[in-house]
Write a protein that holds these residues in place. Sequence first.
Motif, mmCIF file in Angstrom:
data_model
loop_
_atom_site.group_PDB
_atom_site.id
_atom_site.type_symbol
_atom_site.label_atom_id
_atom_site.label_comp_id
_atom_site.label_asym_id
_atom_site.label_seq_id
_atom_site.Cartn_x
_atom_site.Cartn_y
_atom_site.Cartn_z
ATOM 1 N N GLU A 52 0.991 -1.273 -0.147
ATOM 2 C CA GLU A 52 0.076 0.004 0.053
ATOM 3 C C GLU A 52 0.994 1.226 -0.001
ATOM 4 N N ILE A 53 2.072 1.088 0.810
ATOM 5 C CA ILE A 53 2.789 2.457 0.967
ATOM 6 C C ILE A 53 3.394 2.646 -0.264
ATOM 7 N N THR A 54 4.089 1.516 -0.966
ATOM 8 C CA THR A 54 4.619 1.466 -2.388
ATOM 9 C C THR A 54 3.698 1.891 -3.341
ATOM 10 N N SER A 55 2.500 1.374 -3.528
ATOM 11 C CA SER A 55 1.746 1.918 -4.447
ATOM 12 C C SER A 55 1.461 3.297 -4.672
ATOM 13 N N LYS A 56 0.988 3.772 -3.274
ATOM 14 C CA LYS A 56 0.412 5.244 -3.299
ATOM 15 C C LYS A 56 1.533 6.413 -3.188
ATOM 16 N N ARG A 57 2.757 5.945 -3.281
ATOM 17 C CA ARG A 57 3.965 6.754 -3.563
ATOM 18 C C ARG A 57 4.029 7.910 -2.662
ATOM 19 N N LEU A 58 3.748 7.842 -1.266
ATOM 20 C CA LEU A 58 3.529 8.973 -0.341
ATOM 21 C C LEU A 58 4.740 8.750 0.684
ATOM 22 N N GLY A 59 5.306 7.375 0.717
ATOM 23 C CA GLY A 59 6.014 7.042 1.754
ATOM 24 C C GLY A 59 5.574 7.020 2.984
ATOM 25 N N THR A 60 4.211 6.680 3.113
ATOM 26 C CA THR A 60 3.553 6.272 4.310
ATOM 27 C C THR A 60 2.100 5.894 4.379
ATOM 28 N N THR A 61 1.456 5.335 5.280
ATOM 29 C CA THR A 61 0.098 5.057 5.198
ATOM 30 C C THR A 61 -0.583 5.284 6.547
ATOM 31 N N CYS A 62 -1.812 5.513 6.488
ATOM 32 C CA CYS A 62 -2.933 5.612 7.638
ATOM 33 C C CYS A 62 -3.196 4.188 8.125
ATOM 34 N N VAL A 63 -3.333 4.026 9.227
ATOM 35 C CA VAL A 63 -3.740 2.779 9.935
ATOM 36 C C VAL A 63 -5.142 3.112 10.560
ATOM 37 N N VAL A 64 -6.017 2.445 10.342
ATOM 38 C CA VAL A 64 -7.342 2.720 10.766
ATOM 39 C C VAL A 64 -7.965 1.268 11.592
ATOM 40 N N ASN A 65 -8.892 1.690 12.400
ATOM 41 C CA ASN A 65 -9.437 0.368 13.135
ATOM 42 C C ASN A 65 -10.619 -0.103 12.359
#
Length: 325
Positions: free
Chosen positions: A225-238
Amino acid sequence: MNYSEIISLGKKVIKIESEAVESLINKLDENFAKAVELILNSKGRVVYTGMGKSGLIARKIVATMNSTGTAAIYMHPTDALHGDLGMVRKDDIVILISKSGYTEELINLVPLFKRINVPIIGMIGDENSKLAKDCDVILDVSVKEEACPFDLAPTSSTTAALVMGDALAISLLELRGFTAEDFALLHPGGSLGKRLALKISEIMYSGKDVPIVYEDTSLKDTILEITSKRLGTTCVVNEKGKLTGIITDGDLRRLLEKTIDIKELKALDVMTKNPKTISQDLLASFALQMMEQFNITSLIVVDKEKYPIGMVHLHDLVKLGLRER
């Protein structure tokens, strides 16, 4: 002449002028308050006038006032005597700037201003001068000495007048409740306009472009997910979709340095809890300030219920020219 002598000369000028500015503090009295009150209650504009260097200072103060919510114009004294006096309206307020208080062109204008019946504020260097006696309100901008060794070239005196003008403009700004948004309306162009006008909602990544994983997402899928969106980060949700954490490239690199088995790890095990967030209604420049303050490269945009709805990245803000120059 060596460098140390040159530097000493420069320091001497700065010291003399800084002392001239500092002396203004003790000169601010009820006259300053009256001047601000007159302008604040006026339905017209502030008309500045002055000859020579004083005229140049007047132009700068006019520019500052116009950009901070107080309508102002500059009128050249000589031109005023040859027709430009028609610029002055009965609801206006006139501010004269003169170091000596005996500027002939201004003295000739005073009776004409009085005929129009406009209040006259004087930024004067001599409270006992002819001009000072003809003004309704006097702002004392006298200086002990000019930085010019011959006491000829206006230096300290023009600096003092400029600072007094700034004091008027910013006091009026504060009393009017002038906001950054108001400022933005008057500065739509260039990087300054962007810093003051662009909102986060206008420049953030949104929808499917926002990297999001659930707490129980495998580490492998989190990396994808981090790689595909190319923003170097990802949100984590419950499970309800509310934000609970963030995972960055840096978190992953630090994880690989540890001697642990990462195959069974979930997003919940790796994420940083309570990440920095921001509202989409704020100015984009605020996002840049937050990133620089906390030394981070991404901010998650959330709604009032803490659901992630967007993301802003430092590189995009810099490319937009939001960083001050």
